[in-house]
Design a protein around this motif. Structure first.
Motif, PDB file in Angstrom:
ATOM      1  N   LEU A  70       0.831  -1.200   0.000  1.00 47.43           N
ATOM      2  CA  LEU A  70       0.000   0.000   0.000  1.00 47.43           C
ATOM      3  C   LEU A  70       0.864   1.248   0.000  1.00 47.43           C
ATOM      4  CD1 LEU A  70      -2.792   1.422   0.401  1.00 47.43           C
ATOM      5  CD2 LEU A  70      -2.423   1.160   2.857  1.00 47.43           C
ATOM      6  N   LEU A  71       1.854   1.289   0.882  1.00 45.55           N
ATOM      7  CA  LEU A  71       2.725   2.454   0.975  1.00 45.55           C
ATOM      8  C   LEU A  71       3.572   2.611  -0.282  1.00 45.55           C
ATOM      9  CD1 LEU A  71       3.848   2.088   4.700  1.00 45.55           C
ATOM     10  CD2 LEU A  71       2.272   3.785   3.777  1.00 45.55           C
ATOM     11  N   ASP A  72       4.097   1.496  -0.807  1.00 40.73           N
ATOM     12  CA  ASP A  72       4.906   1.565  -2.022  1.00 40.73           C
ATOM     13  C   ASP A  72       4.080   2.096  -3.195  1.00 40.73           C
ATOM     14  OD1 ASP A  72       7.152   0.643  -0.733  1.00 40.73           O
ATOM     15  OD2 ASP A  72       6.892  -1.446  -1.352  1.00 40.73           O
ATOM     16  N   GLY A  73       2.830   1.634  -3.308  1.00 44.75           N
ATOM     17  CA  GLY A  73       1.964   2.104  -4.382  1.00 44.75           C
ATOM     18  C   GLY A  73       1.681   3.593  -4.270  1.00 44.75           C
ATOM     19  N   MET A  74       1.438   4.064  -3.061  1.00 41.13           N
ATOM     20  CA  MET A  74       1.182   5.483  -2.858  1.00 41.13           C
ATOM     21  C   MET A  74       2.431   6.305  -3.165  1.00 41.13           C
ATOM     22  SD  MET A  74      -1.038   5.204   0.664  1.00 41.13           S
ATOM     23  CE  MET A  74      -1.387   6.943   0.783  1.00 41.13           C
ATOM     24  N   ARG A  75       3.580   5.772  -2.783  1.00 45.93           N
ATOM     25  CA  ARG A  75       4.833   6.479  -3.037  1.00 45.93           C
ATOM     26  C   ARG A  75       5.094   6.592  -4.537  1.00 45.93           C
ATOM     27  NH1 ARG A  75       7.503   3.308  -0.291  1.00 45.93           N
ATOM     28  NH2 ARG A  75       7.293   4.360   1.729  1.00 45.93           N
ATOM     29  N   GLN A  76       4.869   5.515  -5.262  1.00 51.60           N
ATOM     30  CA  GLN A  76       5.116   5.510  -6.699  1.00 51.60           C
ATOM     31  C   GLN A  76       4.160   6.425  -7.452  1.00 51.60           C
ATOM     32  OE1 GLN A  76       4.955   1.370  -7.831  1.00 51.60           O
ATOM     33  NE2 GLN A  76       6.695   0.830  -6.519  1.00 51.60           N
ATOM     34  N   SER A  77       2.971   6.605  -6.891  1.00 47.06           N
ATOM     35  CA  SER A  77       1.991   7.479  -7.544  1.00 47.06           C
ATOM     36  C   SER A  77       2.179   8.945  -7.169  1.00 47.06           C
ATOM     37  CB  SER A  77       0.572   7.030  -7.186  1.00 47.06           C
ATOM     38  OG  SER A  77       0.305   7.245  -5.804  1.00 47.06           O
ATOM     39  N   GLY A  78       3.217   9.214  -6.371  1.00 47.67           N
ATOM     40  CA  GLY A  78       3.498  10.590  -5.988  1.00 47.67           C
ATOM     41  C   GLY A  78       2.556  11.143  -4.952  1.00 47.67           C
ATOM     42  N   HIS A  79       2.098  10.296  -4.020  1.00 51.74           N
ATOM     43  CA  HIS A  79       1.163  10.707  -2.969  1.00 51.74           C
ATOM     44  C   HIS A  79       1.798  11.813  -2.123  1.00 51.74           C
ATOM     45  CE1 HIS A  79      -1.458  10.478   0.543  1.00 51.74           C
ATOM     46  NE2 HIS A  79      -2.313   9.803  -0.197  1.00 51.74           N
ATOM     47  N   ALA A  80       1.250  13.024  -2.213  1.00 52.83           N
ATOM     48  CA  ALA A  80       1.871  14.189  -1.584  1.00 52.83           C
ATOM     49  C   ALA A  80       1.912  14.071  -0.067  1.00 52.83           C
ATOM     50  CB  ALA A  80       1.128  15.461  -1.993  1.00 52.83           C
ATOM     51  N   LEU A  81       0.824  13.590   0.537  1.00 55.59           N
ATOM     52  CA  LEU A  81       0.772  13.509   1.994  1.00 55.59           C
ATOM     53  C   LEU A  81       1.803  12.513   2.517  1.00 55.59           C
ATOM     54  CD1 LEU A  81      -0.503  14.297   4.663  1.00 55.59           C
ATOM     55  CD2 LEU A  81      -2.266  12.563   4.286  1.00 55.59           C
ATOM     56  N   LEU A  82       1.910  11.349   1.846  1.00 54.44           N
ATOM     57  CA  LEU A  82       2.891  10.366   2.276  1.00 54.44           C
ATOM     58  C   LEU A  82       4.304  10.936   2.158  1.00 54.44           C
ATOM     59  CD1 LEU A  82       3.618   7.510   3.212  1.00 54.44           C
ATOM     60  CD2 LEU A  82       3.609   6.811   0.815  1.00 54.44           C
ATOM     61  N   ALA A  83       4.593  11.640   1.071  1.00 55.25           N
ATOM     62  CA  ALA A  83       5.920  12.236   0.891  1.00 55.25           C
ATOM     63  C   ALA A  83       6.226  13.237   2.002  1.00 55.25           C
ATOM     64  CB  ALA A  83       6.003  12.914  -0.475  1.00 55.25           C
ATOM     65  N   GLN A  84       5.219  14.041   2.372  1.00 56.63           N
ATOM     66  CA  GLN A  84       5.412  15.022   3.434  1.00 56.63           C
ATOM     67  C   GLN A  84       5.668  14.335   4.760  1.00 56.63           C
ATOM     68  OE1 GLN A  84       1.924  17.199   4.507  1.00 56.63           O
ATOM     69  NE2 GLN A  84       3.053  18.876   5.459  1.00 56.63           N
ATOM     70  N   MET A  85       4.906  13.288   5.044  1.00 55.90           N
ATOM     71  CA  MET A  85       5.072  12.601   6.317  1.00 55.90           C
ATOM     72  C   MET A  85       6.433  11.928   6.412  1.00 55.90           C
ATOM     73  SD  MET A  85       1.369  10.955   7.217  1.00 55.90           S
ATOM     74  CE  MET A  85       1.323   9.952   5.757  1.00 55.90           C
ATOM     75  N   GLU A  86       6.862  11.289   5.326  1.00 57.09           N
ATOM     76  CA  GLU A  86       8.162  10.621   5.381  1.00 57.09           C
ATOM     77  C   GLU A  86       9.295  11.638   5.461  1.00 57.09           C
ATOM     78  OE1 GLU A  86       8.349   7.420   2.423  1.00 57.09           O
ATOM     79  OE2 GLU A  86       7.662   6.189   4.118  1.00 57.09           O
ATOM     80  N   GLN A  87       9.091  12.816   4.889  1.00 58.75           N
ATOM     81  CA  GLN A  87      10.079  13.873   5.025  1.00 58.75           C
ATOM     82  C   GLN A  87      10.198  14.307   6.483  1.00 58.75           C
ATOM     83  OE1 GLN A  87       9.176  17.424   2.808  1.00 58.75           O
ATOM     84  NE2 GLN A  87      11.208  18.293   3.075  1.00 58.75           N
ATOM     85  N   LEU A  88       9.044  14.436   7.155  1.00 58.12           N
ATOM     86  CA  LEU A  88       9.054  14.814   8.562  1.00 58.12           C
ATOM     87  C   LEU A  88       9.708  13.734   9.425  1.00 58.12           C
ATOM     88  CD1 LEU A  88       5.449  16.280   8.725  1.00 58.12           C
ATOM     89  CD2 LEU A  88       7.559  17.583   9.023  1.00 58.12           C
ATOM     90  N   LEU A  89       9.345  12.479   9.152  1.00 56.34           N
ATOM     91  CA  LEU A  89       9.935  11.384   9.919  1.00 56.34           C
ATOM     92  C   LEU A  89      11.430  11.272   9.633  1.00 56.34           C
ATOM     93  CD1 LEU A  89       7.129   8.700   9.469  1.00 56.34           C
ATOM     94  CD2 LEU A  89       7.621  10.053  11.515  1.00 56.34           C
TER      95      LEU A  89
END
Length: 341
Positions: free
Chosen positions: A35-54
């Motif tokens: 699920l996370l890999d799919g969201m990352r590959q699709s350029g999911h903005a919220l996931l990118a922001q959260m992983e940047q914060l983490l």
């Protein structure tokens, strides 16, 4: 990749050694990573922001002492009990920015360094209502369904739980948990959250000694399916801890909102206490017991600087706070325990 890496780490030896079936590693955790890999590959903005914060928190590294860090209960701030990250990690200057980047914070409160995260819900009050009335958690494997930021998972570990697994499909809440976990110098491998729903866990696992479902049942289109799924996750003689909305007995057996309840669109069924107990028995649970019945107050659920959206005050009739804005009875919550036969 941070969340995926942590999940894969949990899915290897730590969780399996605690008695979870291989299906958790091959199924639930693999599903979470996909699920996370799919969201990352699709350029999911919220996931990118959260992983940047983490990642920013991870890059900051430990500061201060090199001793072990942990979460602990703390009530040194008068009237503000919270979970406190203590020990090895002092907060970097950007800590507040990392925390505020993950708003809204709904379940807590927490203390990170000198930053007090005053969450929407006083989740410590909910915990206090059931503490001491359920089976001792020491040495038990625990599942928390709809765990949010994971506040109650930390309370369960403080009570001695051997393993704490949360399921929470909202990514912001999942990221909040892993930020909390990252603040601990040596993160305990026995606690983690999967970005899934209960339905996505391995079916009929029968591997948890205690299963918590708090504030979830009324969001289910099929409450009986939810109860059966909770039972299927429990080991024989395991304990269910259920907290949910009820209606006053004089109102009837079941409230089915016409459209919304307290401005929530996803509320389907709110039973009376007698009807709720009937549901629990009909789902095959035994030795049920009511632990608490409490109206939700404006002190327990409210807007704060850490959750700036509408909250309970906005959901009640300003002329009659015993009613919601739709005219239904104001929120009343029951907590109960029951056992799998």
């Amino acid at each position: 990749m941070i969340l995926t890496e942590v999940l894969r780490e949990l899915g290897s030896e730590p969780w399996l050694s605690k008695g979870l079936p291989q299906a958790f590693g091959d199924g639930a955790i693999a599903r979470s990573c996909q699920l996370l890999d799919g969201m990352r590959q699709s350029g999911h903005a919220l996931l990118a922001q959260m992983e940047q914060l983490l990642g920013a928190r991870q890059a900051a590294g430990p500061q201060g002492n090199s001793g072990a860090a942990s979460f602990e209960g703390d009530s040194t701030a008068p009237g503000l009990p919270h979970l406190k990250a203590s020990g090895a990690l002092a907060f970097p200057p950007a800590a507040r920015d990392i925390l505020t980047g993950l708003k809204p914070w709904r379940k807590g409160p927490f203390m990170f360094g000198d930053v007090y995260v005053d969450t929407e819900w006083r989740s410590d009050w909910k915990w206090d209502r059931i503490a001491g009335q359920i089976a001792p958690l020491a040495g038990r494997r625990v599942l928390d369904v709809g765990c949010g930021s994971g506040y109650h998972l930390w309370r369960m570990l403080l009570e001695g739980a051997d393993l704490g697994v949360g399921v929470e499909p909202f990514l912001v809440s999942t990221a909040q948990f892993y930020l909390c976990r990252g603040l601990v110098g040596s993160p305990p491998p026995r606690v983690g959250v999967l970005p899934l729903t209960l339905e996505e866990l391995p079916p009929n696992s029968q591997c948890f000694d205690t299963v918590f479902s708090m504030g979830v049942l009324y969001h289910q289109r099929s409450p009986f399916d939810h109860l059966f799924q909770l039972k299927a996750a429990l080991a024989p003689q395991g304990e269910l801890v259920l907290e949910t909305l009820i209606i006053p007995q004089e109102y009837g057996q079941i409230l089915v909102p016409r459209d919304r309840y307290a401005k929530m669109r996803n509320v389907w069924f709110i039973p009376s206490l007698d009807e709720l107990l009937h549901w629990v028995r009909r789902a095959g649970f035994v030795r049920e017991a009511v632990l608490d019945i409490t109206p939700t107050t404006l002190q327990e659920q409210r807007s704060t600087p850490w959750m700036t959206f509408e909250s309970l005050e906005d959901f009640l009739d300003p002329q009659d706070p015993s009613r919601t804005v739709e005219g239904y009875p104001a929120p009343l919550r029951a907590s109960l325990r029951a056992e799998r036969n």
